[in-house]
Scaffold this active site. Structure first.
Site, PDB file in Angstrom:
ATOM      1  N   ARG A 178       9.086  -0.158  29.495  1.00  0.00           N
ATOM      2  CA  ARG A 178       9.830  -1.337  29.930  1.00  0.00           C
ATOM      3  C   ARG A 178      11.175  -1.377  29.231  1.00  0.00           C
ATOM      4  O   ARG A 178      11.269  -1.066  28.038  1.00  0.00           O
ATOM      5  CB  ARG A 178       9.104  -2.633  29.549  1.00  0.00           C
ATOM      6  N   GLU A 184      17.731  -4.365  34.344  1.00  0.00           N
ATOM      7  CA  GLU A 184      17.641  -3.587  35.592  1.00  0.00           C
ATOM      8  C   GLU A 184      18.000  -4.490  36.779  1.00  0.00           C
ATOM      9  O   GLU A 184      17.610  -5.653  36.786  1.00  0.00           O
ATOM     10  CB  GLU A 184      16.201  -3.077  35.785  1.00  0.00           C
ATOM     11  N   HIS A 230      13.232   3.462  37.387  1.00  0.00           N
ATOM     12  CA  HIS A 230      11.942   2.763  37.269  1.00  0.00           C
ATOM     13  C   HIS A 230      10.944   3.239  38.339  1.00  0.00           C
ATOM     14  O   HIS A 230      10.457   2.457  39.150  1.00  0.00           O
ATOM     15  CB  HIS A 230      12.127   1.239  37.339  1.00  0.00           C
TER      16      HIS A 230
HETATM   17  C1  DGY Z   1       4.072  -1.347  36.061  1.00  0.00           C
HETATM   18  O1  DGY Z   1       3.014  -1.247  36.685  1.00  0.00           O
HETATM   19  O2  DGY Z   1       4.204  -2.109  35.116  1.00  0.00           O
HETATM   20  C2  DGY Z   1       5.191  -0.491  36.537  1.00  0.00           C
HETATM   21  O3  DGY Z   1       6.317  -0.591  35.728  1.00  0.00           O
HETATM   22  C3  DGY Z   1       5.526  -0.852  37.968  1.00  0.00           C
HETATM   23  O4  DGY Z   1       6.010   0.246  38.577  1.00  0.00           O
END
Ligand code: DGY
Length: 324
Positions: free
Chosen positions: A238, A267, A285
């Site tokens: 993240r 983002e 992502h």
């Molecule tokens: C998640 O599942 O947290 C991913 O980042 C989504 O693609």
């Protein structure tokens, strides 16, 4: 009467068909992200929402949705949702763990191999017609095999990343809030390390912790300085876990060799400093983005929502206190 649900972003046909068998479905198949006002308006009469990490489900929003019973995120990460605010209103919150572990681990590995062998730079060289032919000292990268892999966050995805390292004869060290069971360590040939030890010893450091106020800027200027000179950082978990401005500085002044990044602060408006750096590999992502995995994620989210709305306990309930 069927319960009303909103699907906030485009999903697959089979997801909608399944939902339509149990619910009265409104779906944003146009896929334009809904702003807070649009989301609140559409959710005012809904019992469920199938949402994604681009939707902010906060206390103010849920207060405006008196009939909401379930928030079902199509993601394993759920930092877009104020779970405490949902719990306070007896709203169930669910996510999609498990189905995306391997795809996400594959992408972390893609970034690791691509940064080690300078894939963005060398491909750019070929595409721009500049390649003059083979040279002994051309585009020298670093070896992944037999290097030390450091994994920060040893949950399911961290373990899937470690499993892949066995085939590359890597030494694997990891740090986690709690040490994993001895049999898992043994199976993965992974050794527990303190955070500073991990930073100092890893040739490749992969971050796999969820984002929360506690992990905000977990890797900043101070941690980057503690990393082994010549190390490579991979972030496919993240944005916000890394201080992007500090990382750009470290990549510019050579504190670390390179970075492979799938996630960013703010983002999709990432720090433009990344765009001019040669020693980064950037992806938008896409950690879980294979067709099979995204289909499985959407279906898992749909099943979670239906289970909640027909009076059951959804399999991936994040706030079990609301059903006690
Ligand atoms: C998640 O599942 O947290 C991913 O980042 C989504 O693609």
């Amino acid at each position: 009467m069927k319960p009303k649900v909103l699907v906030t972003r485009e999903v697959f046909d089979e997801t909608l068909q399944y939902l339509a068998g149990h619910c009265d479905v409104e779906s944003n198949q146009g896929d334009m992200p809904l702003d807070t006002a649009g989301l609140a308006r559409r959710l005012a009469d809904k019992a469920g929402v199938i949402c994604s990490l681009t939707d902010r489900i906060d206390g103010e929003l849920v207060q405006r949705c008196p009939g909401l019973k379930v928030v079902s995120n199509i993601a394993v990460g759920y930092n877009n949702i104020d779970v405490a605010a949902c719990s306070a209103r007896n709203i169930m919150v669910t996510n999609t763990p498990g189905v995306l572990d391997d795809s996400t681990a594959d992408l972390a590995w893609t970034l690791m191999l691509a940064t080690a062998r300078r894939l963005t730079e060398v491909e750019g060289n070929i595409r721009s017609g500049q390649w003059q032919g083979w040279q002994l000292k051309q585009w020298l990268g670093v070896d992944v095999h037999h290097a030390t892999l450091g994994i920060l966050g040893m949950g399911r995805i961290g373990q899937a990343i470690a499993r892949r390292a066995l085939g590359f004869d890597m030494r694997v060290i990891y740090h986690n809030r709690t040490r994993v069971a001895a049999d898992i360590e043994q199976r993965l040939a992974a050794t527990y390390a303190g955070k500073d030890e991990l930073l100092a010893q890893a040739d490749f450091l992969i971050l796999q912790v969820p984002y929360s106020p506690q992990t905000h800027h977990l890797i900043g200027a101070c941690e980057l300085k503690k990393m082994k000179p010549g190390a490579i950082l991979i972030n496919s978990t993240r944005g916000g876990v890394v201080d992007d401005a500090a990382l750009i500085q470290a990549l510019t002044d050579g504190t670390i060799r390179a970075a492979g990044l799938d996630v960013f602060e703010n983002e999709p408006r990432l720090n433009p400093g990344f765009l001019t750096l040669k020693n980064v590999v950037l992806t938008p992502h896409i950690g879980s983005s294979t067709e099979a995995t995204r289909r499985a994620m959407a279906m898992t989210a749909a099943r979670n929502a239906v289970a909640a709305l027909v009076g059951g306990v959804p399999p991936n309930l994040l706030n079990p206190e609301v059903v006690r």
